[in-house]
Design a protein around this motif. Structure first.
Motif, mmCIF file in Angstrom:
data_model
loop_
_atom_site.group_PDB
_atom_site.id
_atom_site.type_symbol
_atom_site.label_atom_id
_atom_site.label_comp_id
_atom_site.label_asym_id
_atom_site.label_seq_id
_atom_site.Cartn_x
_atom_site.Cartn_y
_atom_site.Cartn_z
ATOM 1 N N CYS A 248 -4.366 -7.410 -3.238
ATOM 2 C CA CYS A 248 -3.779 -7.911 -1.997
ATOM 3 C C CYS A 248 -2.385 -8.457 -2.267
ATOM 4 O O CYS A 248 -2.198 -9.284 -3.175
ATOM 5 C CB CYS A 248 -4.667 -9.000 -1.403
ATOM 6 N N THR B 269 -4.963 4.060 1.700
ATOM 7 C CA THR B 269 -6.047 3.434 0.947
ATOM 8 C C THR B 269 -5.697 1.982 0.664
ATOM 9 O O THR B 269 -4.529 1.567 0.768
ATOM 10 C CB THR B 269 -6.287 4.170 -0.387
ATOM 11 N N THR B 270 -6.702 1.222 0.309
ATOM 12 C CA THR B 270 -6.459 -0.184 -0.020
ATOM 13 C C THR B 270 -5.644 -0.280 -1.312
ATOM 14 O O THR B 270 -5.833 0.507 -2.236
ATOM 15 C CB THR B 270 -7.793 -0.930 -0.201
ATOM 16 N N CYS C 38 -5.441 -4.796 6.575
ATOM 17 C CA CYS C 38 -4.828 -3.490 6.360
ATOM 18 C C CYS C 38 -5.298 -2.564 7.483
ATOM 19 O O CYS C 38 -6.500 -2.376 7.673
ATOM 20 C CB CYS C 38 -5.234 -2.900 5.001
ATOM 21 N N THR D 285 -8.942 -8.425 -4.777
ATOM 22 C CA THR D 285 -9.237 -6.992 -4.903
ATOM 23 C C THR D 285 -10.417 -6.551 -4.043
ATOM 24 O O THR D 285 -10.816 -5.394 -4.099
ATOM 25 C CB THR D 285 -9.537 -6.644 -6.370
ATOM 26 N N PRO E 3 -10.288 -1.531 -4.588
ATOM 27 C CA PRO E 3 -9.002 -0.844 -4.456
ATOM 28 C C PRO E 3 -9.199 0.669 -4.339
ATOM 29 O O PRO E 3 -10.145 1.240 -4.887
ATOM 30 C CB PRO E 3 -8.279 -1.208 -5.760
ATOM 31 N N TRP F 35 -12.262 -6.028 -0.256
ATOM 32 C CA TRP F 35 -11.930 -5.802 1.154
ATOM 33 C C TRP F 35 -13.209 -5.620 1.950
ATOM 34 O O TRP F 35 -14.210 -5.120 1.444
ATOM 35 C CB TRP F 35 -11.038 -4.562 1.301
ATOM 36 N N THR G 296 -9.888 2.343 -1.606
ATOM 37 C CA THR G 296 -10.814 2.741 -0.546
ATOM 38 C C THR G 296 -10.037 3.310 0.645
ATOM 39 O O THR G 296 -9.031 2.735 1.069
ATOM 40 C CB THR G 296 -11.650 1.533 -0.074
ATOM 41 N N LEU H 169 -9.381 -3.072 7.494
ATOM 42 C CA LEU H 169 -10.078 -3.846 6.475
ATOM 43 C C LEU H 169 -9.302 -5.132 6.229
ATOM 44 O O LEU H 169 -8.070 -5.147 6.286
ATOM 45 C CB LEU H 169 -10.194 -3.053 5.173
ATOM 46 N N SER H 170 -10.018 -6.199 5.945
ATOM 47 C CA SER H 170 -9.370 -7.480 5.675
ATOM 48 C C SER H 170 -9.687 -7.939 4.261
ATOM 49 O O SER H 170 -10.788 -7.712 3.750
ATOM 50 C CB SER H 170 -9.815 -8.543 6.688
ATOM 51 N N CYS H 171 -8.707 -8.594 3.639
ATOM 52 C CA CYS H 171 -8.887 -9.129 2.289
ATOM 53 C C CYS H 171 -9.950 -10.221 2.319
ATOM 54 O O CYS H 171 -9.913 -11.127 3.166
ATOM 55 C CB CYS H 171 -7.563 -9.687 1.772
ATOM 56 N N ILE I 112 -8.884 3.794 4.180
ATOM 57 C CA ILE I 112 -8.891 2.886 5.320
ATOM 58 C C ILE I 112 -9.042 3.701 6.607
ATOM 59 O O ILE I 112 -8.072 4.294 7.109
ATOM 60 C CB ILE I 112 -7.602 2.037 5.376
#
Length: 237
Positions: A218, A213-214, A208, A224, A191, A226, A193, A199-201, A195
């Motif tokens: 999710c 940020t992440t 996302c 949590t 979490p 990515w 980070t 980014l994908s979960c 972007i």
């Protein structure tokens, strides 16, 4: 000491030494075991019996057991096994007729299809309800030539226990599943980070896009982790 078995004793072979009322008990025991086994298999689910319905799978088990015991054990009269086999086949045929006439019964016995992936994102509730792990789902996807979840428009777990996959044209950005993660683990970010690229979960594949940020978790599955999302070249049918 037990009396020795007399070979080709026709009375023992076909009728045994039990009272006549025991045949009615066999019918009752067969019904009880059949219903119990049916409920047990429905609880376990269909993944272990792919390509056969629950009723067909149960028929194979029941017939195999009844036939095998009568072949190997001299204390099991042939008529007992024949009665069990007849009861099992009669129950099976009766269920076939009821399933054909009453559709709700078909769903209750064989189950229904479950939607596993929608537009490149895994449905975590369906995964939990079906007791399906990501590794099993990803392996089935790779067998069909998928390299990332953004290629998947819909994925279903059928009542037979097999998966059905349908492609998106053109493919979207999605969670990479090739190579297998146990061979080459993808990079993971937590979490908060930044972007820069999509980014994908790691749990459900939700993407996302760039900017911000992440999130702490999710919004789809609560994951949590990515990893960088990827896009694959469009395939032409």
């Amino acid at each position: 000491m037990e009396d020795p078995v007399v070979p080709f004793d026709l009375t023992r072979m076909f009728l045994g030494t039990d009272p006549a009322l025991f045949y009615l008990e066999i019918v009752f025991r067969t019904l009880v075991i059949y219903i119990y086994s049916l409920l047990l298999i429905r609880w376990v689910g269909g993944r272990g019996i792919a390509q056969m319905s629950v009723v067909e799978f149960l028929l194979v088990i029941a017939l195999g057991s009844a036939v095998g015991d009568a072949m190997f054990y001299p204390e099991v009269p042939l008529f007992h096994a024949m009665l069990v086999i007849t009861c099992v086949v009669a129950i099976n045929k009766g269920l076939d007729i009821l399933i054909f006439r009453f559709k709700p019964l078909e769903k209750a016995i064989d189950g229904g299809s479950a939607e596993m992936i929608v537009d490149g994102v895994i449905d975590p509730r369906t995964m939990r309800a079906s007791n399906i792990g990501k590794n099993e789902l990803f392996e089935s996807l790779r067998e069909q030539g998928y390299v990332q979840l953004g290629e998947v428009r819909r994925a279903y777990l059928e009542s037979s226990g097999r998966f059905s996959f349908f492609r998106i044209h053109p493919p979207r950005t999605g969670l990479p599943i090739e190579p297998p993660w146990d061979v080459s683990p993808p990079p993971k970010y937590g979490p908060g980070t930044q972007i820069i690229k999509p980014l994908s979960c790691c749990e459900c594949g939700m993407v996302c896009e760039g900017g911000g940020t992440t999130p702490p978790s999710c919004p789809r599955c609560g994951g949590t982790g990515w990893t960088p999302a990827v896009v694959s070249a469009q395939r032409h049918s």
